[in-house]
Scaffold this motif. Structure first.
Motif, PDB file in Angstrom:
ATOM      1  N   GLY A 182      67.841  47.856 -11.412  1.00 25.01           N
ATOM      2  CA  GLY A 182      68.990  47.083 -11.864  1.00 25.01           C
ATOM      3  C   GLY A 182      68.958  45.623 -11.451  1.00 25.01           C
ATOM      4  N   HIS A 183      67.766  45.079 -11.197  1.00 23.40           N
ATOM      5  CA  HIS A 183      67.691  43.710 -10.686  1.00 23.40           C
ATOM      6  C   HIS A 183      68.276  42.690 -11.649  1.00 23.40           C
ATOM      7  CE1 HIS A 183      64.002  45.072  -8.115  1.00 23.40           C
ATOM      8  NE2 HIS A 183      65.108  45.699  -7.802  1.00 23.40           N
ATOM      9  N   PHE A 184      68.283  43.030 -12.943  1.00 24.06           N
ATOM     10  CA  PHE A 184      68.816  42.085 -13.928  1.00 24.06           C
ATOM     11  C   PHE A 184      70.249  42.449 -14.325  1.00 24.06           C
ATOM     12  CE2 PHE A 184      64.247  41.800 -14.188  1.00 24.06           C
ATOM     13  CZ  PHE A 184      64.051  40.434 -14.143  1.00 24.06           C
ATOM     14  N   ASP A 185      70.830  43.331 -13.570  1.00 22.79           N
ATOM     15  CA  ASP A 185      72.174  43.819 -13.889  1.00 22.79           C
ATOM     16  C   ASP A 185      73.124  43.600 -12.720  1.00 22.79           C
ATOM     17  OD1 ASP A 185      71.415  45.323 -16.486  1.00 22.79           O
ATOM     18  OD2 ASP A 185      69.988  46.076 -15.025  1.00 22.79           O
ATOM     19  N   MET A 186      72.847  42.584 -11.914  1.00 21.85           N
ATOM     20  CA  MET A 186      73.617  42.419 -10.682  1.00 21.85           C
ATOM     21  C   MET A 186      75.057  42.003 -10.943  1.00 21.85           C
ATOM     22  SD  MET A 186      71.594  43.565  -8.517  1.00 21.85           S
ATOM     23  CE  MET A 186      72.684  43.343  -7.115  1.00 21.85           C
ATOM     24  N   GLN A 187      75.311  41.399 -12.128  1.00 17.33           N
ATOM     25  CA  GLN A 187      76.696  41.059 -12.429  1.00 17.33           C
ATOM     26  C   GLN A 187      77.546  42.333 -12.463  1.00 17.33           C
ATOM     27  OE1 GLN A 187      77.842  37.829 -12.578  1.00 17.33           O
ATOM     28  NE2 GLN A 187      79.802  38.891 -12.403  1.00 17.33           N
ATOM     29  N   ALA A 188      76.973  43.398 -12.954  1.00 24.49           N
ATOM     30  CA  ALA A 188      77.686  44.679 -12.989  1.00 24.49           C
ATOM     31  C   ALA A 188      78.026  45.134 -11.574  1.00 24.49           C
ATOM     32  CB  ALA A 188      76.825  45.728 -13.693  1.00 24.49           C
ATOM     33  N   TYR A 189      77.068  44.985 -10.660  1.00 27.67           N
ATOM     34  CA  TYR A 189      77.326  45.385  -9.273  1.00 27.67           C
ATOM     35  C   TYR A 189      78.355  44.454  -8.625  1.00 27.67           C
ATOM     36  CZ  TYR A 189      73.772  49.010  -9.321  1.00 27.67           C
ATOM     37  OH  TYR A 189      73.077  50.159  -9.599  1.00 27.67           O
ATOM     38  N   MET A 190      78.280  43.152  -8.951  1.00 29.43           N
ATOM     39  CA  MET A 190      79.289  42.229  -8.429  1.00 29.43           C
ATOM     40  C   MET A 190      80.684  42.625  -8.931  1.00 29.43           C
ATOM     41  SD  MET A 190      77.592  38.434  -8.325  1.00 29.43           S
ATOM     42  CE  MET A 190      78.862  37.796  -7.227  1.00 29.43           C
ATOM     43  N   ARG A 220      74.068  28.007   2.576  1.00 25.64           N
ATOM     44  CA  ARG A 220      75.082  27.864   1.529  1.00 25.64           C
ATOM     45  C   ARG A 220      74.507  27.530   0.156  1.00 25.64           C
ATOM     46  NH1 ARG A 220      80.523  27.482   1.709  1.00 25.64           N
ATOM     47  NH2 ARG A 220      80.434  27.229   3.960  1.00 25.64           N
ATOM     48  N   VAL A 221      73.515  26.647   0.099  1.00 27.20           N
ATOM     49  CA  VAL A 221      72.971  26.261  -1.210  1.00 27.20           C
ATOM     50  C   VAL A 221      72.365  27.475  -1.915  1.00 27.20           C
ATOM     51  CG1 VAL A 221      70.811  25.427  -0.166  1.00 27.20           C
ATOM     52  CG2 VAL A 221      71.424  24.668  -2.448  1.00 27.20           C
ATOM     53  N   SER A 222      71.729  28.360  -1.148  1.00 26.20           N
ATOM     54  CA  SER A 222      71.179  29.585  -1.740  1.00 26.20           C
ATOM     55  C   SER A 222      72.284  30.582  -2.062  1.00 26.20           C
ATOM     56  CB  SER A 222      70.169  30.237  -0.788  1.00 26.20           C
ATOM     57  OG  SER A 222      69.016  29.447  -0.655  1.00 26.20           O
ATOM     58  N   TYR A 223      73.276  30.649  -1.183  1.00 28.69           N
ATOM     59  CA  TYR A 223      74.433  31.540  -1.397  1.00 28.69           C
ATOM     60  C   TYR A 223      75.053  31.247  -2.762  1.00 28.69           C
ATOM     61  CZ  TYR A 223      78.936  33.795  -0.100  1.00 28.69           C
ATOM     62  OH  TYR A 223      80.059  34.584  -0.039  1.00 28.69           O
ATOM     63  N   ASN A 224      75.127  29.939  -3.094  1.00 27.88           N
ATOM     64  CA  ASN A 224      75.692  29.562  -4.387  1.00 27.88           C
ATOM     65  C   ASN A 224      74.699  29.732  -5.529  1.00 27.88           C
ATOM     66  OD1 ASN A 224      78.154  28.948  -3.210  1.00 27.88           O
ATOM     67  ND2 ASN A 224      77.548  26.831  -2.777  1.00 27.88           N
ATOM     68  N   GLN A 225      73.420  29.382  -5.271  1.00 26.88           N
ATOM     69  CA  GLN A 225      72.382  29.496  -6.317  1.00 26.88           C
ATOM     70  C   GLN A 225      72.086  30.947  -6.663  1.00 26.88           C
ATOM     71  OE1 GLN A 225      68.867  27.597  -4.772  1.00 26.88           O
ATOM     72  NE2 GLN A 225      69.213  25.642  -5.815  1.00 26.88           N
ATOM     73  N   LYS A 226      72.192  31.840  -5.687  1.00 28.43           N
ATOM     74  CA  LYS A 226      71.699  33.212  -5.851  1.00 28.43           C
ATOM     75  C   LYS A 226      72.758  34.252  -5.487  1.00 28.43           C
ATOM     76  CE  LYS A 226      67.167  31.466  -4.465  1.00 28.43           C
ATOM     77  NZ  LYS A 226      66.460  31.245  -5.712  1.00 28.43           N
ATOM     78  N   PRO A 227      73.875  34.291  -6.254  1.00 24.69           N
ATOM     79  CA  PRO A 227      74.932  35.269  -5.932  1.00 24.69           C
ATOM     80  C   PRO A 227      74.440  36.708  -6.043  1.00 24.69           C
ATOM     81  CG  PRO A 227      75.297  34.284  -8.086  1.00 24.69           C
ATOM     82  CD  PRO A 227      74.203  33.486  -7.429  1.00 24.69           C
ATOM     83  N   TYR A 228      73.398  36.928  -6.839  1.00 22.90           N
ATOM     84  CA  TYR A 228      72.957  38.300  -7.056  1.00 22.90           C
ATOM     85  C   TYR A 228      72.189  38.843  -5.851  1.00 22.90           C
ATOM     86  CZ  TYR A 228      74.418  37.698 -11.918  1.00 22.90           C
ATOM     87  OH  TYR A 228      75.139  37.485 -13.063  1.00 22.90           O
TER      88      TYR A 228
END
Lengths: 455, 455
Positions: free
Chosen positions: B417-425, A162-170
């Motif tokens: 696109g590693h720095f564009d993940m917000q777009a994918y989200m 969970r801590v990573s799930y929140n830290q790393k949404p991408y």
């Protein structure tokens, strides 16, 4: 300009076999025990979790295990990975040492993990499996298995700490892009998860808990198997493509390493680099220093006990002898999520016991100092886990400078940090601080180790 | 399994020259004009902004420009970049076409941009420059120049379009990791920025505004030069290493492309891929279809006017003849920030006028559909900009299927696109929607084009 040098192998030089250290060890590691009978487990005990081909690899003592054609074909997308000589970094450090690094960040998922993910997905598909569960810390393993699942048409369900799930949404978005399902662990989807949540509603999770959840789902569903991204013998064996290629590339460079460095969480990227070299040494070759680097906030090799323990928190796995902080130990939420595991691969632990390797622990901030220094010199931004290896290599290079020795250092840059930029932002804003584990929690976790008579 | 095939060139095959299309064009593009005199500018007009070596390249008509040794040495870190045959994608599409892609995401900054950033930093250092300013949209260019600045010890100041600055904080963190300074534009550091902010306090910014700010700083500081990441002739020329390598790799593969596809913002990744092929055609070689893909929300090639216009919003640059939406046009904040430019490279525009290429515009959502389909098949996650090229290639492959033709398609996968993940989200959560520009704003911007008599 003495610039960075890249050593590239032709794709015909992708290894044809994985190397199995078991064949060359002076003594075998202690057996894996069934927690009910305390007797060594047999292949059938593992059959609910893994396809038989992987179980056979897990206990194999053959030196070479052939890499199936379809797995080698997929490896060709990014293998052989490059070996670099870090001349720009050497210059910054003003060291007489030669620093080489093997770069595994070139894989589609950005780390060494696809080396085993593709193999595991292949064997599962061969045995007709349609669904695989797994756990992930920082998400490197989860996204690698998601990638492999997409290639073989296997549904992947990932329990992410969970801590990573929140830290790393991408990282989660990457898994979803590959078509996998990603769930924060502890979750309410399993008995193990629900039991933890009942104790502590906002539990940050741990790899041990996520493993319990993934194992539980696989064990209770006939059409589903489980995959582990590190720790087990077959996983480490799959990673030896890294070290085998590095040996060939250093031969091209005309150098032979004196010191090998890798970071250790479960042990797989480390073993993947060093086992082929260690095997050569055990067969009478050159003796090298082999240095495992771990986080001081989760120091299984340097502070753990070498004892039988469970691989997971809910005690659904067999008992393995390893360096462990105790399966109930929850490390603090530092950024190198891939290194937040209470135990160490039994094979790496055994090597440590045999005196074949050294271990060293670093704090989070000094490790990022090293990572930023590396990025500015070499242009590649390492993952927080890999920063541990970077720091280890830099310290070895500075030792060489002090001692006036021109040694050859090789380390594994096991992944890039493109999905870990929050950590770098925290570093630059001063929010990234050193985290310590709770000494009394560690003492309690160690006291709770299962009591096992020598088998 | 018919798996992905990778074509790798030995590093001795890194091009020794950049290719300059000017040498082979049937007619030269219209001259660049001084906005005060409306006369063609001379080298001295550009001297405050660029070192003389780059100004010479800007006006050169030599077919080959030698790549300096130190630049080639740095190229070796990631060049030659791989060319892939996308067999897994072909299979998903059930197309008789062969799809090849050149992958520039292997560079340290993750796109094609370092090909010119390293060259520009080199020539600046050669002329003793210690500071460079620039603008960036999505951040690909800014991080590439930050990387190059770190290698050559040059201080880099990046004006980043505010909407991207906010959408992509991790790109900023990457630039800072390389040691660069990154400022949201419009900023209060320049007259141009302050004038915009006075009109609209929360202005989202545009590449045109960010260019004004960067140019202003360079023009008013003796120790500072300016660098542009696209549009100009010398920048496009530096990118031709991409197409030259692709030609050699397709020769290895035994194929000759019928259709070339690239995405266009300022035009540099597109030109980098297609100019070497186009040059061969102009010298009497095979005629190929060349397709430029742009976002329908910023459609300079398909909806713009071919006219003299300023490169920036504050009108600090010379006048160039190009396809333009008008320098006051502010495109909506779609995710492919690198394609949010009001104009098109004069050289690409000239080719369009000569009938040497086609242009096509796509909406944001269909472009991400294509990107996700590509990622699941090929494992590589493209940048939002590159998704335009992916969509273009997929459409060509589907056309081949319909027509029963086994054509060879080549496209440039210009970055990951590693720095564009917000777009994918946003894409997966349904938040990513098609954005349209304001028709009346476009009409007004086009009406405001400077009036220029043919030179």
């Amino acid at each position: 300009m003495n610039d960075t040098v890249k050593y590239v192998l032709d794709e015909s030089r992708i290894p044809k076999h994985w190397y199995n250290l078991m064949a060359d060890l002076p003594s075998p590691p202690p057996p894996v025990l069934h927690p009910g009978t305390m007797q060594p487990i047999g292949p059938n005990d593992l059959a609910p979790l893994f396809p038989m081909a992987l179980i056979e690899q897990e206990v194999s003592t053959a030196r070479e295990i052939e890499i199936p054609g379809p797995v080698r074909e997929i490896y060709r997308q990014w293998r052989p990975s490059p070996l670099y000589r870090a001349r720009r970094l050497e210059k910054v450090l003003q060291t007489p040492a030669k620093i080489y690094y093997k770069y595994e960040g070139v894989s589609p998922a950005g780390s060494h993990k696809p080396n085993t993910a593709v193999a595991q997905a292949f064997y599962n598909r061969e045995s007709g499996i349609k669904k695989i569960t797994t756990e992930t810390g920082a998400g490197q393993w989860g996204s690698a298995l998601a990638f492999a699942g997409a290639l073989f048409g296997i549904e992947i369900k990932v329990f992410m700490v969970r801590v990573s799930y929140n830290q790393k949404p991408y990282r989660r978005a990457l898994m979803e892009t590959y078509g996998a399902q990603c769930i924060a662990s502890p979750s309410d989807q399993t008995n193990s998860g629900r039991a933890i949540l009942a104790q502590k509603k906002d539990h940050p999770g741990s790899l041990g808990i996520a493993i319990s959840e993934a194992v539980e789902v696989a064990a209770t569903h006939d059409d589903t198997k489980y995959a582990l991204g590190s720790v087990l013998n077959h996983v480490l064996t799959h990673q030896t493509v890294v070290g085998q290629e590095a040996m060939a590339q250093l031969e091209m460079a005309g150098d032979d390493p004196d010191v090998l460095v890798g970071c250790t969480g479960g042990g797989s990227n480390f073993a993947g680099l060093v086992f082929p070299f260690l095997g050569a040494q055990l067969r009478g070759g050159k003796k090298r220093r082999i240095v495992a680097i771990e986080p001081s906030a989760c120091p299984s090799l340097t502070r753990g006990k070498y004892a039988y323990d469970f691989g997971d928190t809910a005690h659904l796995t067999p008992l393995v002898k390893m360096h462990t902080l105790g399966s109930t130990f929850t490390p603090p939420g530092f950024h190198a999520g891939g290194l937040r595991y209470h135990g160490m691969s039994p094979l790496v632990s055994h090597c440590k016991q045999l005196g074949l390797l050294e271990a060293r622990a670093y704090r989070q901030k000094e490790v990022f100092d090293a990572g930023v220094q590396f990025a500015r010199a070499e242009g590649i931004l390492p993952a927080p886990e890999a920063n541990h290896a970077v720091k280890g290599a830099i310290d070895e290079a500075l030792r060489c400078k002090q001692e006036g020795k021109s040694q050859v250092i090789l380390f594994n840059l096991c992944g890039h940090g493109h999905f870990d930029m929050q950590a770098y932002m925290d570093y630059f804003s001063g929010k990234l601080v050193d985290l310590e584990y709770d000494e009394s929690e560690l003492a309690m976790a160690l006291a709770g180790l299962p009591s096992v008579k020598a088998a």
